[in-house]
Scaffold this active site. Structure first.
Site, PDB file in Angstrom:
ATOM      1  N   ASP A 206       0.842  -1.183   0.111  1.00  0.00           N
ATOM      2  CA  ASP A 206       0.144   0.036  -0.110  1.00  0.00           C
ATOM      3  C   ASP A 206       0.950   1.188   0.105  1.00  0.00           C
ATOM      4  OD1 ASP A 206      -2.727  -0.986   0.443  1.00  0.00           O
ATOM      5  OD2 ASP A 206      -1.889  -2.309   2.095  1.00  0.00           O
TER       6      ASP A 206
ATOM      7  N   ARG B 218       3.977   2.708   2.945  1.00  0.00           N
ATOM      8  CA  ARG B 218       4.593   1.868   3.949  1.00  0.00           C
ATOM      9  C   ARG B 218       6.004   1.979   3.800  1.00  0.00           C
ATOM     10  NH1 ARG B 218      -0.361   1.041   6.117  1.00  0.00           N
ATOM     11  NH2 ARG B 218      -1.525  -0.308   4.752  1.00  0.00           N
TER      12      ARG B 218
ATOM     13  N   HIS C 232     -12.182   1.126  -2.741  1.00  0.00           N
ATOM     14  CA  HIS C 232     -12.528   0.078  -2.212  1.00  0.00           C
ATOM     15  C   HIS C 232     -13.998  -0.340  -2.745  1.00  0.00           C
ATOM     16  CE1 HIS C 232      -9.743   1.678   0.849  1.00  0.00           C
ATOM     17  NE2 HIS C 232      -9.515   0.530   0.940  1.00  0.00           N
TER      18      HIS C 232
ATOM     19  N   HIS D  53     -11.750  -1.613   9.810  1.00  0.00           N
ATOM     20  CA  HIS D  53     -10.805  -2.295  10.430  1.00  0.00           C
ATOM     21  C   HIS D  53     -11.247  -2.633  11.949  1.00  0.00           C
ATOM     22  CE1 HIS D  53      -8.369  -0.317   7.361  1.00  0.00           C
ATOM     23  NE2 HIS D  53      -7.288  -1.153   7.580  1.00  0.00           N
TER      24      HIS D  53
ATOM     25  N   ASP E 184     -10.646  -7.151   0.714  1.00  0.00           N
ATOM     26  CA  ASP E 184      -9.800  -6.530   1.320  1.00  0.00           C
ATOM     27  C   ASP E 184      -9.215  -7.441   2.685  1.00  0.00           C
ATOM     28  OD1 ASP E 184      -8.424  -4.513   2.982  1.00  0.00           O
ATOM     29  OD2 ASP E 184     -10.266  -3.040   3.008  1.00  0.00           O
TER      30      ASP E 184
END
Length: 338
Positions: free
Chosen positions: A65, A73, A172, A184, A253
């Site tokens: 990502d 990252r 998404h 999440h 995901d």
């Protein structure tokens, strides 16, 4: 060569452990995804990606990502910081031409960073349309709050990635911008009706229906089903494949997210049975990867064809003058802050 398993898994640390190497060799997942925990510096990352491919015996896609903004990252001091989606939107609102050029160059530079360390797929761009009152998990990650602008810039972003030999993953699908909770942590329930969604949230994905890969939103679209779209055959078929017309590779995901409950093997089975092509699981715990592998299946049929097309998106790298691109990019981004 045996076709790979229909999953992407994470790794635990900055070096490939012997147990992970054996798992990659024997289970043969379709791909591997990296996170900040796997990243130290360019030399380390090149070794890691090389070791992954050596273990698997093939040129697998390796994902990360690297959107820019809050989600990247690979960070300073070894890599430059990239703007958020909203930063590109600011430039675009000042000048469409400058906004598109900035979005292209930013993602071409990201691709250059990724290819240099052996990473060949970026989970970007974000096509979600933020809505008032929504959870801030999307917010400035989005390419603005206008469908036409998002579509325009997303085309430029994907072109930048693919010209650098990096396969994009739009996210998404079919739209997370209306969710009032972070998936999440909890399962979002989106209550807007079909007509409203088709005129707003779904539109960016419909306009980019030919993207090579898309990542699902873990959310319930209550006009259609009471089940999260990732594990709902009805929703995947009627909303993503039919209403949006997306026929590229569809990955979940992260199956670890709290929006979905249950055992990882069962979640993998349910997602694939619902119509996802690939199950994504990111924790890096080997025991979790084993559970996902148990629920996965050998890629075949249309899913295998979609995976092959995605692989091909990372095959070709156009010539690129990094220094000139950075200089132009910096001027363009600064114009949006004036």
């Amino acid at each position: 060569m045996t076709a790979p398993l229909s999953c992407i898994i994470g790794l635990r640390d900055k070096r490939l452990k012997k147990s992970e190497s054996l798992f990659l060799r024997d289970a043969n997942p379709w791909g591997v995804i990296l996170f900040g925990r796997n990243v130290q510096d360019p030399d380390q990352l090149r070794r890691l990606t090389s070791d992954i491919r050596d273990a698997m015996g093939r040129n697998t896609l390796i994902f990360i990502d690297q959107e820019g903004g809050r989600v990247q990252r690979m960070r300073a001091p070894h890599w430059r910081a990239f703007p958020s989606g909203d930063d590109y939107a600011r430039v675009y609102r000042t000048s469409r031409e400058n906004g598109l050029r900035a979005c292209y160059l930013g993602h071409r530079l990201i691709a250059d960073d990724l290819r240099a360390v052996g990473i060949t797929s970026d989970c970007a761009p974000v096509l979600d349309l933020p809505q008032p009152g929504a959870d801030p998990i999307i917010s400035d990650r989005a390419l603005g709050n206008c469908v036409e602008d998002i579509v325009d810039m997303a085309h430029a972003a994907m072109a930048g990635l693919m010209s650098g030999g990096v396969a994009p993953v739009v996210k998404h699908i079919p739209g997370h911008g209306r969710a009032t909770v972070d998936s999440h942590k909890k399962l979002p329930k989106i209550s807007a009706n079909r007509k409203t969604l088709e005129a707003s949230d779904f539109l960016p994905f419909r306009k980019l229906y030919d993207a090579p890969m898309a990542m699902t939103a873990h959310a319930v679209y209550s006009h259609n089903s009471r089940t999260a779209i990732t594990i709902s055959r009805k929703s995947l078929t009627e909303l993503i494949r039919a209403a949006i017309g997306f026929d590229g590779l569809l990955m979940t995901d992260d199956l670890d997210m709290k929006a979905l409950s249950g055992d990882l093997t069962r979640k993998t089975e349910r997602a694939l049975k619902a119509g996802c092509d690939i199950a994504l699981q990111c924790s890096g715990r080997l025991a979790d990867s084993v559970k996902v592998a148990k629920g996965a299946q050998i890629l075949s049929g249309r899913a295998f064809e979609r995976a092959s097309i995605a692989d091909n998106c990372a095959e070709h790298v156009a010539e690129f003058d990094r220094a000139a691109a950075e200089a132009e990019f910096d001027v363009l981004i600064a114009s949006g802050r004036a």
